[in-house]
Enzyme design. Sequence first.
Site, PDB file in Angstrom:
ATOM      1  N   HIS A   1      20.230  24.282-128.819  1.00 17.44           N
ATOM      2  CA  HIS A   1      18.942  24.457-129.492  1.00 17.44           C
ATOM      3  C   HIS A   1      18.207  25.619-128.823  1.00 17.44           C
ATOM      4  CE1 HIS A   1      14.813  22.973-130.898  1.00 17.44           C
ATOM      5  NE2 HIS A   1      15.515  23.200-131.994  1.00 17.44           N
TER       6      HIS A   1
ATOM      7  N   CYS B   1      15.093  20.411-110.349  1.00 20.83           N
ATOM      8  CA  CYS B   1      16.561  20.381-110.241  1.00 20.83           C
ATOM      9  C   CYS B   1      17.048  21.777-109.857  1.00 20.83           C
ATOM     10  CB  CYS B   1      17.188  19.929-111.551  1.00 20.83           C
ATOM     11  SG  CYS B   1      16.824  18.213-111.964  1.00 20.83           S
TER      12      CYS B   1
ATOM     13  N   SER C   1      20.716  19.314-108.341  1.00 17.67           N
ATOM     14  CA  SER C   1      21.246  18.255-109.195  1.00 17.67           C
ATOM     15  C   SER C   1      21.555  18.861-110.550  1.00 17.67           C
ATOM     16  CB  SER C   1      20.219  17.126-109.325  1.00 17.67           C
ATOM     17  OG  SER C   1      20.667  16.135-110.226  1.00 17.67           O
TER      18      SER C   1
ATOM     19  N   ASP D   1      23.047  18.192-114.307  1.00 16.69           N
ATOM     20  CA  ASP D   1      23.530  17.443-115.471  1.00 16.69           C
ATOM     21  C   ASP D   1      24.411  18.417-116.255  1.00 16.69           C
ATOM     22  OD1 ASP D   1      23.904  16.277-117.954  1.00 16.69           O
ATOM     23  OD2 ASP D   1      21.806  15.746-118.265  1.00 16.69           O
TER      24      ASP D   1
ATOM     25  N   HIS E   1      27.448  17.001-111.717  1.00 12.61           N
ATOM     26  CA  HIS E   1      27.945  15.723-112.212  1.00 12.61           C
ATOM     27  C   HIS E   1      27.995  15.629-113.732  1.00 12.61           C
ATOM     28  CE1 HIS E   1      23.556  15.363-111.363  1.00 12.61           C
ATOM     29  NE2 HIS E   1      23.539  14.867-112.597  1.00 12.61           N
ATOM     30  N   LEU E   2      28.780  14.678-114.173  1.00 10.99           N
ATOM     31  CA  LEU E   2      28.774  14.212-115.560  1.00 10.99           C
ATOM     32  C   LEU E   2      28.292  12.771-115.551  1.00 10.99           C
ATOM     33  CD1 LEU E   2      32.181  15.416-117.071  1.00 10.99           C
ATOM     34  CD2 LEU E   2      29.909  16.004-117.942  1.00 10.99           C
ATOM     35  N   TYR E   3      27.268  12.476-116.346  1.00 13.12           N
ATOM     36  CA  TYR E   3      26.895  11.075-116.511  1.00 13.12           C
ATOM     37  C   TYR E   3      28.026  10.341-117.219  1.00 13.12           C
ATOM     38  CZ  TYR E   3      22.194  12.000-114.878  1.00 13.12           C
ATOM     39  OH  TYR E   3      21.124  12.334-114.088  1.00 13.12           O
TER      40      TYR E   3
ATOM     41  N   ALA F   1      19.639  11.026-119.526  1.00 16.00           N
ATOM     42  CA  ALA F   1      19.408  10.065-118.447  1.00 16.00           C
ATOM     43  C   ALA F   1      18.051  10.366-117.826  1.00 16.00           C
ATOM     44  CB  ALA F   1      20.511  10.154-117.401  1.00 16.00           C
TER      45      ALA F   1
END
EC number: 2.1.1.45
Length: 264
Positions: free
Chosen positions: A51, A146, A167, A169, A207-209, A263
Site C-alpha cells: 500500500h 523499531c 525488532s 516484523d 523474525h516471522l510471527y 501483532a
Amino acid sequence: MRQYLQLLEDILENGVEKEDRTGVGTLSVFGRQLRFNLQDGFPLVTTKKLHIRSIIYELLWFLKGDTNVRYLQENGVTIWDEWADENGDLGPVYGAQWRSWKGADGKTVDQIASVVEEIKRNPNSRRLLVNAWNVAELDKMKLPPCHYAFQFYVANGRLSCMWQQRSVDTFLGLPFNIASYALLTHMIAEQCGLDVGELIFTGGDVHLYKNHIEQAKLQLTREPRPLPKLVLKRKPSSIFDYEYDDFEIVGYDPHPTIKAPVAV
C-alpha cells in the site's frame, strides 16, 4: 528484491522459536543485513502488493514531527491505529524524536534539519546520524522505535543510507521500512544536490510471527518482477515541504496482496 525473499527463507530454515510481547510467538534470527543499489530501481517488494499510500503518508507524518494519528486517518492510512490512545496520541514516537529531541537541558534538537544541513556543509562527516532511541522518553511511547537510528554517507556524488532496526516484523513491516528509507534517501539526496547510492538495512531480532509463516511460504512461490522507478515531480524549498502528489511510482507491477494480521 530477491534478497528479501532469501531473508524469509533464512528465517524459515534457521529461525528459533521464541515467545514475544504480543503473545503470538515468532521464528527469530539475530543480526541480518540487506543491501539495495538505489540506481537499480525503487526497492518496492513485487512478490506482493504494498500500500504505497501508507508508506508515503507515514514518512510525511514523521517529517512533520507529528505523533497523533489524525493526519494519517484523514489521508486514509490506518497502520498506527492499534497503538494510539483514545485521543489518537502515541506519545513521543518517531516524529517527536526526529524533529524535537529533548535534551537534558530542556532544549530540543531538530535532527532532520541538522543532518540535511550537515550533508550540504560537510558531506564527508561521519556524524550524519539521526537517532530515535531516546531512553529518557521510552516509557512515554505507545511503541518504542523499531527502526531506531539511521546514518548517511556521501561518496562520488551519491547519498547512501543505512538504518538500524532492533525488532523486525519481516513479513508485514520490513517491506514498508525498506521503501520508506529509500524514499527518505531520495528526498534528502534531491535537497542536497546528490544522486542516490546504496540503501542498507541492519536488523537485530529479525523474525516471522507464527501467524505469518504460511503467508511467507506463499510469497516464496512467486517470482520477483522488475523494480519500479521513483519520480520526484518537484523540488520543494525544504525537506519538510514535500506533499503526497510530489511522488510518482512508475512501473510497479506486483503480485496480488497477501493478507496477514498485525501483532500488537
